[in-house]
Design a protein around this motif. Structure first.
Motif, PDB file in Angstrom:
ATOM      1  N   GLY A 139      41.828  36.753  36.683  1.00  0.00           N
ATOM      2  CA  GLY A 139      42.441  35.428  36.679  1.00  0.00           C
ATOM      3  C   GLY A 139      42.385  34.807  35.304  1.00  0.00           C
ATOM      4  N   LYS A 140      42.562  33.487  35.272  1.00  0.00           N
ATOM      5  CA  LYS A 140      42.597  32.797  33.978  1.00  0.00           C
ATOM      6  C   LYS A 140      41.193  32.610  33.415  1.00  0.00           C
ATOM      7  N   ARG A 141      41.074  32.754  32.096  1.00  0.00           N
ATOM      8  CA  ARG A 141      39.764  32.679  31.437  1.00  0.00           C
ATOM      9  C   ARG A 141      39.011  31.393  31.767  1.00  0.00           C
ATOM     10  N   ASN A 142      39.732  30.284  31.843  1.00  0.00           N
ATOM     11  CA  ASN A 142      39.060  28.999  32.044  1.00  0.00           C
ATOM     12  C   ASN A 142      38.938  28.575  33.507  1.00  0.00           C
ATOM     13  N   ILE A 143      39.328  29.478  34.431  1.00  0.00           N
ATOM     14  CA  ILE A 143      39.224  29.130  35.859  1.00  0.00           C
ATOM     15  C   ILE A 143      38.358  30.172  36.569  1.00  0.00           C
ATOM     16  N   PRO A 144      37.024  30.068  36.404  1.00  0.00           N
ATOM     17  CA  PRO A 144      36.147  31.123  36.931  1.00  0.00           C
ATOM     18  C   PRO A 144      36.191  31.261  38.457  1.00  0.00           C
ATOM     19  N   SER A 145      36.695  30.240  39.171  1.00  0.00           N
ATOM     20  CA  SER A 145      36.793  30.395  40.634  1.00  0.00           C
ATOM     21  C   SER A 145      37.771  31.523  40.982  1.00  0.00           C
ATOM     22  N   GLN A 146      38.741  31.778  40.102  1.00  0.00           N
ATOM     23  CA  GLN A 146      39.673  32.899  40.337  1.00  0.00           C
ATOM     24  C   GLN A 146      38.936  34.223  40.189  1.00  0.00           C
ATOM     25  N   ALA A 147      38.050  34.293  39.203  1.00  0.00           N
ATOM     26  CA  ALA A 147      37.260  35.511  39.018  1.00  0.00           C
ATOM     27  C   ALA A 147      36.325  35.714  40.210  1.00  0.00           C
TER      28      ALA A 147
ATOM     29  N   THR B 181      40.541  39.139  32.038  1.00  0.00           N
ATOM     30  CA  THR B 181      41.263  37.879  32.225  1.00  0.00           C
ATOM     31  C   THR B 181      42.748  38.091  31.883  1.00  0.00           C
ATOM     32  N   GLU B 182      43.578  37.182  32.373  1.00  0.00           N
ATOM     33  CA  GLU B 182      45.025  37.259  32.081  1.00  0.00           C
ATOM     34  C   GLU B 182      45.276  37.272  30.581  1.00  0.00           C
ATOM     35  N   GLU B 183      44.485  36.474  29.870  1.00  0.00           N
ATOM     36  CA  GLU B 183      44.677  36.358  28.419  1.00  0.00           C
ATOM     37  C   GLU B 183      44.347  37.685  27.730  1.00  0.00           C
ATOM     38  N   THR B 184      43.243  38.311  28.134  1.00  0.00           N
ATOM     39  CA  THR B 184      42.853  39.597  27.519  1.00  0.00           C
ATOM     40  C   THR B 184      43.861  40.680  27.850  1.00  0.00           C
ATOM     41  N   ALA B 185      44.431  40.633  29.066  1.00  0.00           N
ATOM     42  CA  ALA B 185      45.393  41.661  29.485  1.00  0.00           C
ATOM     43  C   ALA B 185      46.620  41.691  28.573  1.00  0.00           C
ATOM     44  N   LYS B 186      46.882  40.575  27.895  1.00  0.00           N
ATOM     45  CA  LYS B 186      48.034  40.537  26.987  1.00  0.00           C
ATOM     46  C   LYS B 186      47.718  41.236  25.670  1.00  0.00           C
ATOM     47  N   VAL B 187      46.434  41.448  25.400  1.00  0.00           N
ATOM     48  CA  VAL B 187      46.018  41.968  24.097  1.00  0.00           C
ATOM     49  C   VAL B 187      45.524  43.421  24.152  1.00  0.00           C
ATOM     50  N   VAL B 188      44.821  43.764  25.250  1.00  0.00           N
ATOM     51  CA  VAL B 188      44.235  45.104  25.345  1.00  0.00           C
ATOM     52  C   VAL B 188      44.904  45.845  26.494  1.00  0.00           C
ATOM     53  N   ASN B 189      45.095  47.149  26.314  1.00  0.00           N
ATOM     54  CA  ASN B 189      45.739  47.936  27.376  1.00  0.00           C
ATOM     55  C   ASN B 189      44.901  49.167  27.726  1.00  0.00           C
ATOM     56  N   ALA B 190      45.080  49.655  28.949  1.00  0.00           N
ATOM     57  CA  ALA B 190      44.383  50.885  29.360  1.00  0.00           C
ATOM     58  C   ALA B 190      45.160  51.515  30.507  1.00  0.00           C
TER      59      ALA B 190
ATOM     60  N   ASP C 246      35.606  42.249  31.196  1.00  0.00           N
ATOM     61  CA  ASP C 246      35.841  41.251  30.161  1.00  0.00           C
ATOM     62  C   ASP C 246      34.843  40.099  30.267  1.00  0.00           C
ATOM     63  N   GLY C 247      33.952  40.003  29.286  1.00  0.00           N
ATOM     64  CA  GLY C 247      32.959  38.933  29.312  1.00  0.00           C
ATOM     65  C   GLY C 247      33.398  37.686  28.563  1.00  0.00           C
ATOM     66  N   THR C 248      34.715  37.480  28.416  1.00  0.00           N
ATOM     67  CA  THR C 248      35.169  36.258  27.723  1.00  0.00           C
ATOM     68  C   THR C 248      35.425  35.122  28.713  1.00  0.00           C
ATOM     69  N   LEU C 249      35.213  35.411  29.980  1.00  0.00           N
ATOM     70  CA  LEU C 249      35.409  34.417  31.037  1.00  0.00           C
ATOM     71  C   LEU C 249      34.485  33.216  30.829  1.00  0.00           C
ATOM     72  N   LYS C 250      34.957  32.042  31.204  1.00  0.00           N
ATOM     73  CA  LYS C 250      34.167  30.826  31.049  1.00  0.00           C
ATOM     74  C   LYS C 250      32.901  30.898  31.928  1.00  0.00           C
ATOM     75  N   LYS C 251      31.749  30.545  31.325  1.00  0.00           N
ATOM     76  CA  LYS C 251      30.475  30.710  32.046  1.00  0.00           C
ATOM     77  C   LYS C 251      30.051  29.434  32.775  1.00  0.00           C
TER      78      LYS C 251
ATOM     79  N   GLY D 114      31.254  30.172  37.254  1.00  0.00           N
ATOM     80  CA  GLY D 114      31.194  31.221  36.237  1.00  0.00           C
ATOM     81  C   GLY D 114      29.774  31.763  36.069  1.00  0.00           C
ATOM     82  N   THR D 115      28.762  30.903  36.225  1.00  0.00           N
ATOM     83  CA  THR D 115      27.357  31.336  36.154  1.00  0.00           C
ATOM     84  C   THR D 115      27.085  32.410  37.197  1.00  0.00           C
ATOM     85  N   ALA D 116      27.586  32.166  38.406  1.00  0.00           N
ATOM     86  CA  ALA D 116      27.368  33.133  39.496  1.00  0.00           C
ATOM     87  C   ALA D 116      28.177  34.404  39.271  1.00  0.00           C
ATOM     88  N   VAL D 117      29.389  34.253  38.720  1.00  0.00           N
ATOM     89  CA  VAL D 117      30.221  35.431  38.448  1.00  0.00           C
ATOM     90  C   VAL D 117      29.503  36.339  37.440  1.00  0.00           C
ATOM     91  N   PHE D 118      28.964  35.735  36.353  1.00  0.00           N
ATOM     92  CA  PHE D 118      28.259  36.550  35.357  1.00  0.00           C
ATOM     93  C   PHE D 118      26.998  37.189  35.928  1.00  0.00           C
TER      94      PHE D 118
END
Ligand code: TXA
Ligand code: MG
Length: 350
Positions: free
Chosen positions: A294-302, A278-287, A324-329, A333-337
């Motif tokens: 997309g945004k954690r709370n907008i699973p349609s982006q995922a 998610t965009e939020e995680t990308a600010k914290v973890v790097n690789a 990243d499994g912090t995405l909203k379920k 989001g249910t289908a994404v997971f």
């Protein structure tokens, strides 16, 4: 030698001629990939067994995995299915054209190869003008699975279809990127209570509101030995890139910590890591490579980026993909997971 796959692009001057040609290919027993609102489908005349065989061959799909039959108007249902329950009609009227597949008792006209030998058939009316126009002009229902090599991530652009199937199919209609990005909700209507066999954009809640009751009949993982699959698609590994995929689920801080540790471990061994986060995680973890859910709370982006992202990362020189499994379920989001868990080689709960 490979045969040539014709590509016709929506918006190009010759697209009208391309549609005519594509419909002609379908009528004469060939295969055409086409856009839908969910993912690209690989179509053939659903009532022509030889034509449908070509789909299985091009994808390398197991013969017992049935195909969804795509139609352009509700009247076509009564030619393909019998005993259509009142609830099924309600669902059709509410969600069609749209990302909902209904499993009904099949009529004999539907060949065994289309139903994977079952006595049921999956019907869906896609919400995409190119798809609907192709079905109308072909003047026959189209059997169409997702237009990918069996087991690999579903295609959401014509380029993905070309990547997997160029030379193996007759034509591709390019209608641009798919809107929703993951496959339709599949609902079995042959029991009293509708049962969801695959989650999608139309949620359990949507179905409950329409017909009152609904059961969940899917699992977010491959079946274990001895378990019987209600939908043959449930038994097969799905959506898997070649690169190893680890999905990390849990509370946000713990997921970030675990992710950082795994990246370091992999680096220590000289490996390279891709993050699908998610965009939020990308600010914290790097690789080494990063792709956005997309945004954690907008699973349609995922949903829109999941298959695209897995394919993108799989093309990079990396040894591991961490998701990243912090995405909203909630909602889609249910289908994404469901798709992420199936794609994962390993799921870590922290
Ligand atoms: O959005 C979609 O549904 C896309 C687009 C192209 O329409 N199609 C798609 O098809 O995802 P496919 O073949 O990749 O997935 C169809 C799923 C499989 O899991 C299959 O086993 C299940 O639907 N299915 C099809 N007919 C069935 C039946 N008669 N009974 C139970 N499951 C069925
Ligand atoms: Mg598929």
């Amino acid at each position: 030698m490979k045969n040539r796959t014709l590509v016709f692009k929506s918006g190009d001057e010759d697209f009208e001629a391309g549609l005519l040609k594509a419909a002609d290919i379908i009528r004469t027993g060939g295969t055409v990939a086409f856009p839908t609102e969910t993912v690209y489908g690989l179509g053939a005349d659903a009532l022509n067994a030889d034509a449908v065989h070509k789909i299985f061959k091009a994808k390398g799909r197991p013969a017992d995995n049935p195909l969804i039959v795509h139609i352009a108007n509700i009247d076509q249902c009564s030619k393909l299915a019998e005993e259509i329950p009142a609830d099924a009609i309600k669902l059709m009227e509410t969600f069609w054209p749209g990302p909902l597949t209904l499993i009904l008792k099949a009529k004999d006209v539907v060949p065994d190869v289309t139903t994977g030998g079952l006595n049921t058939v999956g019907l869906r009316m896609p919400d995409n003008p190119v798809a609907l126009e192709l079905i109308r002009r072909s003047d026959t229902p189209l059997a169409a699975p997702s237009a990918n090599t069996s087991g690999s991530p579903s295609p959401t652009t014509a380029e993905h279809v070309i990547h997997d199937l160029d030379g193996k199919i007759d034509a591709i209609l390019d209608g641009g990127p798919a809107d929703i990005g993951l496959e339709s909700t599949v609902v079995d209507m042959t029991d009293k209570v509708p049962t969801i066999l695959r989650p999608g954009h139309v949620s359990a809640e949507d179905i409950r509101k329409c017909v009152g009751d609904v059961r969940i009949g899917y699992r977010d993982r491959t079946l274990e030995e001895g378990e019987v699959a209600r939908s043959p698609g449930m038994k097969y590994t799905h959506y898997s890139p070649k690169t190893k995929v680890i999905l990390i689920e849990g509370n946000i801080k713990d997921v970030h910590k675990a992710m950082t540790e795994i990246v370091s471990d992999c680096h220590r061994e000289g490996g390279r890591v891709g993050l699908f986060v998610t965009e939020e995680t990308a600010k914290v973890v790097n690789a080494d490579e990063i792709c956005s859910l997309g945004k954690r709370n907008i699973p349609s982006q995922a949903a829109r980026s999941i298959f695209m992202g897995l394919r993108h990362l799989d093309d990079k020189e990396i040894d591991l993909i961490i998701v990243d499994g912090t995405l909203k379920k909630e909602g889609i989001g249910t289908a994404v997971f469901n798709r992420l868990r199936k794609a994962a080689d390993r799921i870590i709960n922290v």
